[in-house]
Design a protein around this motif. Sequence first.
Motif, short mmCIF file in Angstrom:
data_model
loop_
_atom_site.label_atom_id
_atom_site.label_comp_id
_atom_site.label_asym_id
_atom_site.label_seq_id
_atom_site.Cartn_x
_atom_site.Cartn_y
_atom_site.Cartn_z
N GLU A 134 0.99 -2.17 6.92
CA GLU A 134 1.49 -1.64 5.82
C GLU A 134 2.58 -0.63 6.16
O GLU A 134 3.27 -0.20 4.91
N SER A 135 2.77 -0.40 7.39
CA SER A 135 3.89 0.56 7.47
C SER A 135 5.23 0.09 6.89
O SER A 135 5.48 -0.92 6.89
N CYS A 136 5.64 1.23 6.33
CA CYS A 136 7.09 0.99 5.92
C CYS A 136 8.24 0.82 6.75
O CYS A 136 9.55 0.15 6.55
N GLY A 137 7.90 1.07 7.95
CA GLY A 137 8.92 0.86 9.07
C GLY A 137 9.90 2.02 9.40
O GLY A 137 10.83 1.98 9.95
N LYS A 138 9.90 2.94 8.61
CA LYS A 138 11.15 4.05 8.50
C LYS A 138 10.96 4.72 9.96
O LYS A 138 11.99 5.21 10.26
N CYS A 139 9.70 5.21 10.35
CA CYS A 139 9.55 6.13 11.31
C CYS A 139 8.82 5.38 12.56
O CYS A 139 8.06 4.89 12.61
N THR A 140 9.34 5.91 13.69
CA THR A 140 8.98 5.02 15.04
C THR A 140 7.29 5.25 15.47
O THR A 140 6.83 4.42 15.49
N PRO A 141 6.77 6.72 15.37
CA PRO A 141 5.47 6.72 15.44
C PRO A 141 4.63 6.04 14.77
O PRO A 141 3.67 5.25 15.14
N CYS A 142 4.78 5.59 13.42
CA CYS A 142 4.10 4.73 12.74
C CYS A 142 4.32 3.38 12.87
O CYS A 142 3.38 2.43 13.06
N ARG A 143 5.71 2.88 12.87
CA ARG A 143 6.07 1.58 12.91
C ARG A 143 5.32 0.79 14.49
O ARG A 143 4.94 -0.14 14.38
N ILE A 144 6.11 1.50 15.39
CA ILE A 144 5.67 1.01 16.93
C ILE A 144 4.36 1.50 17.19
O ILE A 144 3.56 0.75 17.75
N GLY A 151 4.22 13.31 14.59
CA GLY A 151 5.53 12.70 14.43
C GLY A 151 5.75 11.81 13.19
O GLY A 151 6.99 11.36 12.85
N SER A 152 4.93 11.35 12.57
CA SER A 152 4.97 10.63 11.48
C SER A 152 5.63 11.05 10.26
O SER A 152 5.47 12.35 9.95
N LEU A 153 6.34 10.34 9.70
CA LEU A 153 7.13 11.14 8.41
C LEU A 153 6.27 11.01 7.18
O LEU A 153 6.49 12.06 6.26
N CYS A 154 5.20 10.35 6.75
CA CYS A 154 4.40 10.41 5.87
C CYS A 154 2.84 10.23 6.32
O CYS A 154 2.50 10.03 7.31
N ALA A 155 2.07 10.26 5.23
CA ALA A 155 0.67 10.23 5.45
C ALA A 155 0.28 9.12 6.05
O ALA A 155 -0.87 9.15 6.72
N LEU A 156 0.68 7.85 5.68
CA LEU A 156 0.16 6.42 6.35
C LEU A 156 0.23 6.80 7.95
O LEU A 156 -0.96 6.57 8.68
N GLY A 157 1.04 6.99 8.64
CA GLY A 157 1.29 7.01 9.90
C GLY A 157 0.49 8.45 10.42
O GLY A 157 -0.15 8.38 11.47
N GLY A 158 0.62 9.41 9.65
CA GLY A 158 -0.07 10.90 9.99
C GLY A 158 -1.41 10.91 9.81
O GLY A 158 -1.97 11.56 10.57
N TYR A 166 0.86 -1.09 0.00
CA TYR A 166 -0.02 0.09 0.08
C TYR A 166 0.97 1.13 0.03
O TYR A 166 0.60 2.14 -0.64
N ILE A 167 1.98 1.18 0.64
CA ILE A 167 2.74 2.42 0.89
C ILE A 167 3.41 2.82 -0.52
O ILE A 167 3.86 4.00 -0.72
N CYS A 168 3.50 1.82 -1.64
CA CYS A 168 3.82 2.38 -2.80
C CYS A 168 3.07 3.21 -3.51
O CYS A 168 3.18 3.93 -4.74
N VAL A 170 10.34 2.33 0.43
CA VAL A 170 10.30 2.94 1.57
C VAL A 170 10.36 4.37 1.21
O VAL A 170 10.89 4.99 0.04
N ILE A 171 9.50 5.20 2.25
CA ILE A 171 9.53 6.55 2.17
C ILE A 171 10.81 7.46 1.87
O ILE A 171 11.81 6.94 2.64
N ARG A 172 10.86 8.31 0.95
CA ARG A 172 12.07 9.28 1.12
C ARG A 172 11.74 10.72 2.02
O ARG A 172 10.64 11.10 2.00
FE1 SF4 Z 1 6.81 4.53 6.95
FE2 SF4 Z 1 6.91 6.60 8.57
FE3 SF4 Z 1 5.40 6.65 6.56
FE4 SF4 Z 1 4.85 4.86 8.38
S1 SF4 Z 1 4.72 7.03 8.51
S2 SF4 Z 1 4.85 4.53 6.20
S3 SF4 Z 1 6.96 4.26 9.14
S4 SF4 Z 1 7.59 6.82 6.59
#
Ligand code: SF4
Length: 515
Positions: free
Chosen positions: A437-447, A482-489, A266-268, A284-286
């Motif tokens: 679906e988290s790409c795992g790059k940032c903590t707020p979303c991954r954890i 704190g999320s890097l992209c819209a999925l976590g945000g 989904y993250i793609c 993975v998000i840039r």
């Molecule tokens: Fe990856 Fe962070 Fe975006 Fe979640 S919020 S998909 S961990 S970059």
Amino acid sequence: VRVYVPGDSSAVAVGANRVAHALERLAREKKVEIEIVRNGSRGLYWLEPMVEVTTSEGRIAYGPVAPGDLAGLFEAGFLSGGQHALRLGRPEDIPFLKNQERLMFARCGITDPLSVEEYRAHGGFRGLAKALRMQPQEIVSEVTESGLRGRGGAGFPTGIKWKTVLETKAERKYIVCNADEGDSGTFADRMIMEGDPFLLIEGMTIAGIATGATKGFIYIRSEYPDAFRQMGRAIEIARNTGYLGPNVLGSGKAFDLETRLGAGAYICGEETSLLESLEGKRGVIRFKPPLPAIKGLFGQPTVINNLLSFASVPVIMDDGANFYKNYGTGRSRGTQPFQLAGNVKQGGLIEKAFGVTLKELIYDFGGGTLSGRPVRAVQVGGPLGAYLRADQLDIPMDYEAFAAVKAMLGHGGIVVFDDTVDMAQQARFAMEFCAVESCGKCTPCRIGSTRGVEVIDRIIADQDRAKNLRLLDDLCETMVDGSLCALGGLTPFPVQSAIRYFPEDFDKPSRKAAE
Ligand code: SF4
């Protein structure tokens, strides 16, 4: 006689291929000459497979047709529009279709999707021909002037993106189409790719001519194998007929396209992840900046737009920015294909100018719920979209009106739920979706998403309910900020709206009482 049997995968899923084969066999047995055209779908999904025949009154539709209906249809003289219980009349007179404003879907379901002649006969490639006579700056100005905003969800002005790419000096530039249509309840991209693929080719070619890019990629989700094949065939045909290649329509300008198949993440669908995936890396998000318009695919300036943004461009070029911006409301100009799904009687695609209300879409077009029970909740904008209550359905479909209630239009997907829905489970699903679906790059979303599922489970089990609700709210705020992209945000949007509008579903004693 020309008989249209949709080859769109939603029609095929309910038996359109079986209908086409049975039709061919019966016609042979009856020694009747017919030409079967596998058109796209008109988007009236509850009527699929919807078979149409050309008659002296125009095209007459019958549906939903099963192979077992065909003998009766032949007896009723359906090839000349004869009366039958499945006869729907002229498709354009069916209220669901009649009350739409189809600009980008004007041809979908009408033409043979792989016929350049039919595409041209219905106004196709006129926008490209006009663009080839213009200066790049003029094309970009026209798109900017039209008010077109990115149809992928963020609503960023398309013309501004194109201007940045045009003005950035580089040896190579790219056009990338995001056709990773992963939002729940959405199917508009797929319908275009299967039902009117030259429209996308035309829109992307105009983008190339406007910005100086000579190469484009269409990134298609892995769940769309039919669309992938259809786009590949259409590109080949466009190349062989001079619409793509080193000398587009003899203009001396080059533009070519390739398709790429995703791998199910989904993250793609997020632009920078998509670019990583296109480069052959893990999705993975840039970090931004740099923006893709300056440093995108393979480090080069790249226009990356949603499929529907490109599909809007040919009509803007052909009919002009003023024509296009006459549709819509406020800063939401033009039309949007709204995709009605979930618990509705008449699901399908409704292209309307921005400003139409959810109520009109769900009741006037959709006919209310399929179950006949009252609407309780509606999710707009995919799995990260907020839930709205039945008393909020007067909200106009417009980017700003949705933002005002902490919701978003996204890709225009609308999923309807009746009063049997459990909103605590829906909130849990949003967190779980994010965790998967988290790409795992940032903590707020991954954890955060994994902890979010656990906290919601505790609330549902009525363990320290008040404390866990506070904790969940805190967690949601951290994810938003704190999320890097819209999925976590954005994952907190469905969670917090479910708690805000349906608090009773998070209260075990009152749930039990209701049961
Ligand atoms: Fe990856 Fe962070 Fe975006 Fe979640 S919020 S998909 S961990 S970059």
